[in-house]
Write a protein that holds these residues in place. Structure first.
Motif, short mmCIF file in Angstrom:
data_model
loop_
_atom_site.label_atom_id
_atom_site.label_comp_id
_atom_site.label_asym_id
_atom_site.label_seq_id
_atom_site.Cartn_x
_atom_site.Cartn_y
_atom_site.Cartn_z
N ALA A 116 36.20 31.88 37.57
CA ALA A 116 34.89 31.73 38.43
C ALA A 116 33.80 32.27 37.39
N SER A 117 32.49 32.83 37.77
CA SER A 117 32.04 33.83 37.18
C SER A 117 31.56 35.21 38.60
N ASP A 118 31.52 36.04 38.07
CA ASP A 118 31.07 37.02 39.55
C ASP A 118 30.18 36.27 39.82
N GLY A 119 30.34 36.31 41.32
CA GLY A 119 29.19 35.61 42.96
C GLY A 119 29.50 34.46 42.69
N TRP A 171 33.74 34.66 44.29
CA TRP A 171 34.71 35.01 43.26
C TRP A 171 34.28 36.45 43.00
N SER A 172 34.48 37.34 43.35
CA SER A 172 34.40 39.11 42.78
C SER A 172 35.44 39.22 41.52
N ALA A 173 34.60 39.26 40.21
CA ALA A 173 35.44 40.17 39.00
C ALA A 173 36.24 41.65 39.12
N THR A 174 35.17 42.44 39.69
CA THR A 174 35.37 43.45 39.94
C THR A 174 37.23 43.49 41.33
N ALA A 175 37.38 42.93 41.79
CA ALA A 175 38.42 42.66 43.01
C ALA A 175 39.46 41.54 42.34
N ASN A 176 39.15 40.80 41.00
CA ASN A 176 39.39 39.43 40.73
C ASN A 176 40.68 39.03 41.90
N LYS A 177 39.49 38.00 42.83
CA LYS A 177 39.16 37.61 44.13
C LYS A 177 38.65 36.52 44.50
N TRP A 178 39.67 35.66 45.78
CA TRP A 178 38.31 34.94 46.37
C TRP A 178 37.99 35.17 47.41
N PHE A 179 37.24 35.17 47.74
CA PHE A 179 36.73 35.85 49.59
C PHE A 179 36.32 35.22 50.46
N ARG A 180 36.75 34.96 51.24
CA ARG A 180 35.60 34.15 52.00
C ARG A 180 34.60 34.05 52.38
N CYS A 181 33.82 33.78 51.73
CA CYS A 181 32.38 34.26 52.70
C CYS A 181 31.81 33.07 53.43
N GLY A 214 43.35 34.97 39.29
CA GLY A 214 43.16 36.20 40.38
C GLY A 214 44.00 35.06 42.06
N SER A 215 43.47 36.34 43.43
CA SER A 215 44.01 35.68 44.14
C SER A 215 43.10 35.29 45.46
#
Length: 112
Positions: free
Chosen positions: A58-61, A102-112, A82-83
């Motif tokens: 994905a793209s950031d955000g 998706w956070s490109a900086t962290a290279n992770k999907w976060f539950r939001c 990512g993870s």
């Protein structure tokens, strides 16, 4: 189809929902998408003992929202890149609102 909803000075571009009717043991691979948010509708015929869902690169955000019409007893969430932090392991019937950003900086999907 893509639509835009404006609220104040920000805008949200929502991509046409992605619809899947998996059977037990299937993998639903969510495609990459344009826009800020993708609604994923999981609509199996009945309760699933197991299901795997793979989130896209994905793209950031970008945000993926998962809705499901049936119970998924054992869910595995994977990522094409990512993870995943906070991956759910089951889904209740008629569940809506499990979202991952998706956070490109962290290279992770976060539950939001």
């Amino acid at each position: 189809m893509t639509g835009t909803t404006r609220s104040g000075s920000s805008s949200l571009t929502v991509t046409t929902p992605y619809y899947a009717q998996p059977a037990t043991g299937n993998t639903v691979t969510i495609p990459g998408f344009n826009g800020n948010q993708l609604l994923v509708i999981i609509d199996p015929a009945g309760t699933l003992a197991t299901l795997t869902i793979t989130l896209p690169a994905a793209s950031d955000g970008q945000r993926v929202v998962i809705a499901c019409s049936q119970i998924v007893t054992a869910l595995t969430l994977n990522s094409a890149a990512g993870s995943i932090l906070g991956a759910i392991t089951t889904i209740a019937a008629n569940a809506l609102g499990t979202a991952y950003c998706w956070s490109a900086t962290a290279n992770k999907w976060f539950r939001c």
